[in-house]
Design an enzyme around this catalytic site. Structure first.
Site, mmCIF file in Angstrom:
data_model
loop_
_atom_site.group_PDB
_atom_site.id
_atom_site.type_symbol
_atom_site.label_atom_id
_atom_site.label_comp_id
_atom_site.label_asym_id
_atom_site.label_seq_id
_atom_site.Cartn_x
_atom_site.Cartn_y
_atom_site.Cartn_z
ATOM 1 N N GLU A 104 -5.194 7.281 -1.159
ATOM 2 C CA GLU A 104 -3.839 6.977 -0.665
ATOM 3 C C GLU A 104 -3.464 7.980 0.423
ATOM 4 O O GLU A 104 -3.909 9.132 0.374
ATOM 5 C CB GLU A 104 -2.839 7.147 -1.819
ATOM 6 C CG GLU A 104 -2.220 5.876 -2.337
ATOM 7 C CD GLU A 104 -1.142 5.260 -1.480
ATOM 8 O OE1 GLU A 104 -1.310 5.176 -0.244
ATOM 9 O OE2 GLU A 104 -0.127 4.830 -2.045
ATOM 10 N N ASP A 105 -2.621 7.565 1.340
ATOM 11 C CA ASP A 105 -2.161 8.489 2.369
ATOM 12 C C ASP A 105 -1.197 9.526 1.816
ATOM 13 O O ASP A 105 -1.337 10.721 2.039
ATOM 14 C CB ASP A 105 -1.526 7.722 3.553
ATOM 15 C CG ASP A 105 -0.430 6.738 3.129
ATOM 16 O OD1 ASP A 105 -0.141 6.603 1.927
ATOM 17 O OD2 ASP A 105 0.134 6.091 4.033
ATOM 18 N N ASP A 108 4.921 9.762 -2.651
ATOM 19 C CA ASP A 108 6.307 10.121 -2.363
ATOM 20 C C ASP A 108 7.102 9.980 -3.672
ATOM 21 O O ASP A 108 7.101 10.898 -4.491
ATOM 22 C CB ASP A 108 6.769 9.168 -1.247
ATOM 23 C CG ASP A 108 8.154 9.447 -0.719
ATOM 24 O OD1 ASP A 108 8.565 10.609 -0.735
ATOM 25 O OD2 ASP A 108 8.832 8.499 -0.273
ATOM 26 N N PHE A 157 9.822 13.253 6.887
ATOM 27 C CA PHE A 157 9.175 11.976 7.157
ATOM 28 C C PHE A 157 8.073 12.219 8.168
ATOM 29 O O PHE A 157 8.325 12.639 9.295
ATOM 30 C CB PHE A 157 10.151 10.911 7.648
ATOM 31 C CG PHE A 157 9.526 9.551 7.576
ATOM 32 C CD1 PHE A 157 9.482 8.855 6.373
ATOM 33 C CD2 PHE A 157 8.912 8.993 8.690
ATOM 34 C CE1 PHE A 157 8.842 7.618 6.290
ATOM 35 C CE2 PHE A 157 8.273 7.757 8.608
ATOM 36 C CZ PHE A 157 8.242 7.078 7.402
ATOM 37 N N ARG A 170 0.191 5.382 13.796
ATOM 38 C CA ARG A 170 -0.943 5.565 12.883
ATOM 39 C C ARG A 170 -2.121 6.221 13.596
ATOM 40 O O ARG A 170 -2.986 6.816 12.964
ATOM 41 C CB ARG A 170 -1.408 4.211 12.331
ATOM 42 C CG ARG A 170 -0.400 3.517 11.422
ATOM 43 C CD ARG A 170 -1.087 2.355 10.719
ATOM 44 N NE ARG A 170 -0.166 1.417 10.119
ATOM 45 C CZ ARG A 170 0.380 1.556 8.902
ATOM 46 N NH1 ARG A 170 0.112 2.605 8.170
ATOM 47 N NH2 ARG A 170 1.189 0.634 8.428
HETATM 48 P P1 IMP Z 1 5.989 5.867 -2.951
HETATM 49 O O1 IMP Z 1 5.835 4.617 -3.735
HETATM 50 O O2 IMP Z 1 7.447 6.224 -2.765
HETATM 51 O O3 IMP Z 1 5.222 7.053 -3.511
HETATM 52 O O4 IMP Z 1 5.546 5.576 -1.495
HETATM 53 C C1 IMP Z 1 4.260 5.544 -1.089
HETATM 54 C C2 IMP Z 1 4.152 4.880 0.271
HETATM 55 O O5 IMP Z 1 5.332 5.096 1.078
HETATM 56 C C3 IMP Z 1 3.039 5.535 1.036
HETATM 57 O O6 IMP Z 1 1.807 4.929 0.769
HETATM 58 C C4 IMP Z 1 3.499 5.358 2.471
HETATM 59 O O7 IMP Z 1 3.087 4.100 2.953
HETATM 60 C C5 IMP Z 1 5.014 5.381 2.406
HETATM 61 N N1 IMP Z 1 5.563 6.712 2.761
HETATM 62 C C6 IMP Z 1 6.149 7.620 1.953
HETATM 63 N N2 IMP Z 1 6.524 8.720 2.624
HETATM 64 C C7 IMP Z 1 6.148 8.516 3.907
HETATM 65 C C8 IMP Z 1 6.220 9.321 5.105
HETATM 66 O O8 IMP Z 1 6.717 10.470 5.141
HETATM 67 N N3 IMP Z 1 5.703 8.738 6.231
HETATM 68 C C9 IMP Z 1 5.141 7.502 6.247
HETATM 69 N N4 IMP Z 1 5.039 6.743 5.156
HETATM 70 C C10 IMP Z 1 5.544 7.234 3.994
#
Ligand code: IMP
Length: 179
Positions: A104-105, A108, A157, A170
């Site tokens: 995963e990238d 959050d 962000f 990207r």
């Molecule tokens: P989560 O479900 O809130 O943990 O979100 C995960 C997804 O939100 C990641 O796979 C990203 O695609 C997106 N995301 C969360 N924070 C960022 C950020 O700072 N920049 C870009 N994408 C983000």
């Protein structure tokens, strides 16, 4: 304030430089291989954000490696999570008996990863581990386990190196901060 569409990429401040990403990803690859020394590794990459991380991670790996891709939607086009996760593209291959590493990238709130781990665990892999390039622990809404974390960051962000804002940025070779 986030920039509107089309901000020149050269203006995005560097948050994690390309050399630091390369160095850390090589360390992660060693660590992952060290935990599964004599067996195949099957990488499940979450599209699209995880693609650059996967590409660099597997080039640092030794031994047998396979990969598959999956797409989930958790974010709209903005920067706040709706909390709703949807499976948009499923894997091409089964996971039964494999040593699976989710790639995963960023983690959050943790909602996306939690959902993903639940559905993949139900497919009976031999082992299931998770590698995230970035983690924002202060934003967590759910307790989720991440075995390999590239960088722990504050609540900013970030874009680049696979991560987007409205599908842009990207392609940056580094992680930049938009706020
Ligand atoms: P989560 O479900 O809130 O943990 O979100 C995960 C997804 O939100 C990641 O796979 C990203 O695609 C997106 N995301 C969360 N924070 C960022 C950020 O700072 N920049 C870009 N994408 C983000």
């Amino acid at each position: 304030m986030l920039p509107s569409d089309g901000m020149p990429t050269a203006l995005i401040p560097v948050f994690i430089p390309a050399e630091a990403l390369k160095h850390r990803i090589a360390e992660l690859a060693k660590e992952i291989r060290g935990d599964v020394p004599n067996d195949d590794l099957h990488f499940v990459c979450v599209l699209k954000g995880g693609v650059l991380f996967l590409a660099d991670l597997i080039r640092e790996m030794e031994g047998t490696v396979t990969m598959d891709f999956m797409a989930l939607s958790s974010y709209g086009s903005g920067t706040t999570s709706s909390g709703e996760v949807r499976l948009v593209k499923d894997l091409d291959y089964g996971l039964e008996g494999r040593n699976v590493i989710i790639v995963e990238d960023i983690v959050d709130t943790g909602l996306t990863l939690h959902y993903l781990q639940e559905i993949l665990r139900a497919r009976n892999p031999r082992s299931l581990r998770t590698a995230c390039l970035l983690s924002k622990p202060s934003r967590r809404k759910i307790d989720v386990s991440v075995d390999y974390i590239g960088f722990t960051i504050e609540d900013r962000f970030v874009v680049g190196y696979g991560l987007d804002y409205s599908e842009q940025y990207r392609n940056l070779p580094y992680i930049g901060a938009l706020q």
